[in-house]
Design an enzyme around this catalytic site. Structure first.
Site, PDB file in Angstrom:
ATOM      1  N   CYS A 166      23.596  -3.223   3.411  1.00  0.00           N
ATOM      2  CA  CYS A 166      22.545  -4.129   2.912  1.00  0.00           C
ATOM      3  C   CYS A 166      23.074  -5.420   2.270  1.00  0.00           C
ATOM      4  O   CYS A 166      23.543  -6.297   2.971  1.00  0.00           O
ATOM      5  CB  CYS A 166      21.632  -3.362   1.954  1.00  0.00           C
ATOM      6  SG  CYS A 166      19.971  -4.094   1.835  1.00  0.00           S
TER       7      CYS A 166
ATOM      8  N   GLU B 142      20.346   2.558   5.114  1.00  0.00           N
ATOM      9  CA  GLU B 142      20.902   2.780   3.770  1.00  0.00           C
ATOM     10  C   GLU B 142      20.086   3.860   3.061  1.00  0.00           C
ATOM     11  O   GLU B 142      18.844   3.868   3.125  1.00  0.00           O
ATOM     12  CB  GLU B 142      20.784   1.468   2.976  1.00  0.00           C
ATOM     13  CG  GLU B 142      21.269   1.553   1.526  1.00  0.00           C
ATOM     14  CD  GLU B 142      21.057   0.241   0.753  1.00  0.00           C
ATOM     15  OE1 GLU B 142      20.289  -0.627   1.226  1.00  0.00           O
ATOM     16  OE2 GLU B 142      21.670   0.096  -0.320  1.00  0.00           O
TER      17      GLU B 142
ATOM     18  N   LYS C 184      29.049   0.900  -0.854  1.00  0.00           N
ATOM     19  CA  LYS C 184      28.477  -0.451  -0.990  1.00  0.00           C
ATOM     20  C   LYS C 184      29.238  -1.238  -2.052  1.00  0.00           C
ATOM     21  O   LYS C 184      29.472  -0.738  -3.150  1.00  0.00           O
ATOM     22  CB  LYS C 184      27.002  -0.313  -1.390  1.00  0.00           C
ATOM     23  CG  LYS C 184      26.218  -1.607  -1.400  1.00  0.00           C
ATOM     24  CD  LYS C 184      24.728  -1.296  -1.639  1.00  0.00           C
ATOM     25  CE  LYS C 184      23.851  -2.528  -1.596  1.00  0.00           C
ATOM     26  NZ  LYS C 184      22.415  -2.175  -1.713  1.00  0.00           N
TER      27      LYS C 184
END
Lengths: 600, 600
Positions: free
Chosen positions: B168, B54, B132
């Site tokens: 994540c 990330e 995300k």
């Protein structure tokens, strides 16, 4: 479809309907005082609608406090007490209060928290009317960390009056966000054929210089949009860095109906405002959140000179803000005595002056002057003169002996007496030790004397002249400190020796030192810094603005390498849209070369 | 409806398809090094799918940096360079990289920023594949402040393999949030009849003791849900307080396929994992965000003993984390030399030991011992013994003379030589001056030696023993420091004198002082503190747990009144779910009486 808000309908049996604005001033989480306020002010309450600020019931900002079990438990108990208390209210009294609405797990931990308006009458059961929709989450604001946003607009009907509800940021439209609570409220009213009698905004709106003007402008806009009066209630308080200035007000179209005191609690009472019937037709402007007012400064087209000189009105506003912020921090943290380390320079003189001008009964301030071998007799004379003018006791503590003792110790221990920067820093740090020794001795508070220019370029010694419980000048550039000094001398009987104002700034940490030997002149330094901090300029931008390449490079280098000093600094009273402190978050360990120009 | 992701489809002409994990370690915003890494590692790249962490392209966390114009401009130029570079990539290479996707105003200011995955091949044009969805915004995380969340799940098809993408936090399901990216991805696949060949998660996941176990457990769950391998790529780095530990891994069902190094960059290469065809059927657990893992500790039912003793594995993990965090801060801020002030007590001995054990080529550490009139000869002996064992140069700088000079100065200036607390603090602060004098003299870094117990109750002197560039032990309770000392002595050839470990803790700021005279025994103190900090217990909760009312009251009082000390403290290397520092935000000026029990 006509609209009827059944829940809040009360029949008012009095004559003219009153609005009572409670511009309150309480310590965060001080439930006892908050309840006491209610008890005292509602023994024989004025009949009508009483309006309180956003989060009146808890204080603001709470940060992590609102997640703590002891806080939550205490607040829930307080709400129970409030419900019980409300049942004794007369029928013709209705209260709009800001508070928190918790959704808790079985073990008492918050699942969701909403920032709401409670409508409190003698039938109050603890349910809220409206939840804040636009949660500010930029700069000092972290509301999305704690709060869940509300989704629905709300119009309540009290005593036959239809009132639209907003909480603080809700009034600021936005083209960045997908939420516009004012627009939502308008559509809600249109679709239900509701003609509002007033829009009420419960606020906890931080002070920033000149912000109040924007509040009033936006208020007029909203009043015209809804063709009814707009009532704005703001809290009062200094919470570490952040000041709430009160100045609750109402407008009807262009007409201001009243305005509350600045930086003081106030209760305002007025007849429910009649409509003027004269509203200009203004569109709902779409770039007026504080986030965008800040962003707008970056728009090349609307950009004025980078750093404008303050006028008298602004100087007075800043002076009041700093005095208020200082007093709030002192009283909330239990200090009555203050100790200021004077250097003979502008910043420490300004801090002492502000404190002295703001002293209350029972408080006292003392000054200490700690000359080293590099201190000039002029410095002492100016400190003496300043303290004479202010009527402050001055004690001289020469550090010469301590300084040479430390030097000898290094000579003995490392066979290497320090020199250069080490020697400069040790003088500053020994002063820090003596200043704090004195505060421990008499239980006084040391007030920091750094300014924003120094903080930005790291022109101070960590644990030396950068110490203190709170910083009064940390959001004022050096040139702004001077502007304030001229203003104070003109309007407050010249407490600052003119010679001190006209003396070239020096740290006196080595022979014949002047700030401008290491730094660009403050007029230039401060403009470059404001460009970096508030306009987020790159080096190219500043070059285009006509600044010198060498100055720009020097300032960027000093700025980038002094993050670690700002990290350990005390709270800074915030007066500008971009101050160092809680709303300024830069990693220490990042690579800094990206500040260099693109070809490098 | 079968699904085909046209954009990313490439035809692979090699033999077995490879996955290459780039567990990278770069300074934040160091675009030069990041680009150099690509150039060096893709001269003759391994054919297959290369996966990066990330925000590989920028580093993480950026905080306000991602809003700065110079940063944005530099990053945009870097992206252009990346696009150009990618066109020379061979056809059979595909890269999944974390980066930022900006939507800028005309003047180059961010309107929206997304945390995305770029799919980089020789036809890369700079568009992202996936943004995300679950933006962490609790404790140290402020992602909602900076990023706009993604809305759509994403499955890409590369070399005939169908890969589901996550970033994540996306992998952590939640019953608190209304977003569950894993669930969304599953529904997306089901509705389009997609059978995935792998789920890939690009992470920048901070280290916390024992967190890795939870990552692996959740990974198995996701692998079973999708009946395919789960590949997890994590970055490496120490960013002030926050450590990223790497340990990228892949699992297929219960089977771990590989795991990368801990706290070090790594490149892992493997054949595209075959499916095991043996997946247990597990439900998508709904209480596994880190926010909730933290909240879960508050659930009375699942709650173990408040403070559990670390086992050897945990001690080793903490030791590596502290050494890594220290080295990262030192190297990123340009320090090769370190100066530690030893007291003869456990904390400073531990700090010196960790630093000495972690020293790299070209680095050196020195110790100074600064006895006062209250220092025992035992303290010197223990410092001497410690430095002998570690091979560290020890210099003694007695502060007796400076201390009495300061005392005389107060006697002369105020006719009042200090005593009591003032006298204790001044010794500690004079040591701070000498320590920093030494760091200035040799350009070394002072490392703080406070522990979490001291920080929590304010048992340290501001600007005295609380100084330092970074804190190694600030997230370890005193009892944890002792546990670590026993571990180190057992497994690292006993560098710490056993006598030092067994000596009762003392600040030696007055005659015969022992910590336990002012504080509850550390075993009790630390358990109460963990109850307050991690479990957010109230006094009632702790009383129910069997703690003594007097101890509870004392600890709460000390804790509540020392916020101002923590405010000005240095960054603390974070090893637990709740540390002081960036993720701990309590107002200084709030009322503290709510900590008291409800009837008070």
């Amino acid at each position: 479809m006509p609209y009827k808000a059944a829940k809040c309908q009360l029949i008012y049996k009095g004559f003219g309907l009153k609005i009572i604005i409670h511009q309150t001033h309480h310590k965060i989480a001080d439930f006892k005082s908050i309840f006491k306020y209610l008890e005292e002010n509602f023994k024989k309450p004025e009949k009508g609608i009483h309006i309180f600020p956003e989060l009146f019931l808890t204080g603001y900002p709470l940060l992590d406090l609102c997640l703590q079990k002891p806080f939550v438990a205490k607040y829930q108990a307080f709400l129970e007490k409030l419900i019980h208390w409300s049942h004794s209210l007369p029928k013709d009294v209705y209260l709009l209060m800001g508070g928190l609405e918790y959704n808790l797990t079985q073990s008492g931990i918050p699942m969701t928290i909403k920032n709401v308006v409670f409508g409190v009458s003698n039938s109050f059961q603890g349910e809220s009317l409206y939840a804040k929709k636009l949660l500010p989450n930029y700069d000092i604001f972290d509301e999305k960390k704690y709060f869940t946003k509300g989704r629905e607009p709300q119009v309540i009907e009290v005593f036959d009056k239809k009132i639209g509800l907003l909480i603080c940021e809700d009034m600021w439209a936005s083209s960045f966000h997908d939420i516009d609570p004012v627009d939502d409220l308008q559509k809600f009213c249109q679709s239900r054929e509701i003609q509002l009698d007033a829009v009420v905004n419960l606020s906890a709106s931080p002070f920033i210089i000149n912000k109040h003007k924007s509040r009033l402008e936006r208020a007029v806009e909203i009043s015209c949009l809804f063709q009814c009066p707009f009532i704005y209630v703001n809290r009062v308080g200094g919470e570490d860095e952040i000041l709430f200035d009160g100045r609750s007000f109402a407008v009807d179209g262009e007409r201001k109906l009243f305005e509350g005191k600045k930086f003081r609690g106030d209760i305002l009472e007025l007849d429910f405002p009649e409509k003027s019937q004269q509203y200009s037709t203004k569109p709902n402007s779409k770039s007026l959140t504080w986030e965008e007012l800040f962003q707008a400064r970056l728009n090349e087209e609307v950009q004025p000179a980078i750093l404008r000189k303050w006028n008298n009105h602004e100087c007075q506003e800043v002076l009041e803000a700093l005095a208020f912020g200082f007093q709030e921090y002192a009283s909330k943290n239990g200090f009555q005595k203050f100790t200021i380390a004077l250097s003979g320079g502008m910043d420490s003189a300004m801090v002492l002056t502000i404190i002295k001008l703001s002293l209350k009964k029972g408080q006292s301030v003392e000054a200490i002057y700690m000359p080293s071998i590099h201190s000039s007799s002029l410095s002492y004379d100016l400190c003496f003169d300043l303290c004479q003018r202010l009527g402050v006791k001055l004690t001289t503590m020469p550090i010469k002996f301590l300084h040479s003792a430390a030097k000898n110790l290094f000579g003995q221990s490392f066979n290497d007496p320090f020199k250069g920067l080490s020697d400069e820093n040790i003088q500053s740090r020994l002063r820090g030790v003596l200043l704090y020794g004195r505060t421990n001795q008499v239980n006084s508070m040391a007030v920091n004397t750094s300014n924003k220019s120094e903080l930005a370029v790291g022109y101070s010694t960590q644990y030396g002249d950068s110490v203190g419980a709170i910083s009064l000048l940390g959001d004022l550039y050096k040139s702004e400190v001077y502007a304030l000094a001229h203003y104070i001398n003109e309007f407050y009987q010249e407490p600052i020796p003119p010679k001190l104002i006209h003396r070239p700034p020096t740290a006196e940490l080595r022979a014949d030192q002047k700030d401008e030997d290491s730094l660009p002149p403050y007029a230039i330094l401060d403009a470059i810094l404001e460009g970096i901090l508030s306009y987020r300029y790159s080096k190219e931008d500043l070059l285009q603005k006509g600044f010198d390449q060498e100055d720009i490079d020097k300032v960027f280098t000093l700025y980038a390498r002094s993050e670690y000093k700002r990290y350990q600094f005390c709270p800074i009273i915030k007066i500008s849209s971009k101050s160092f402190g809680f709303g300024y978050r830069i990693p220490l360990s990042s690579d800094k070369t990206f500040y260099n120009q693109s070809d490098q």
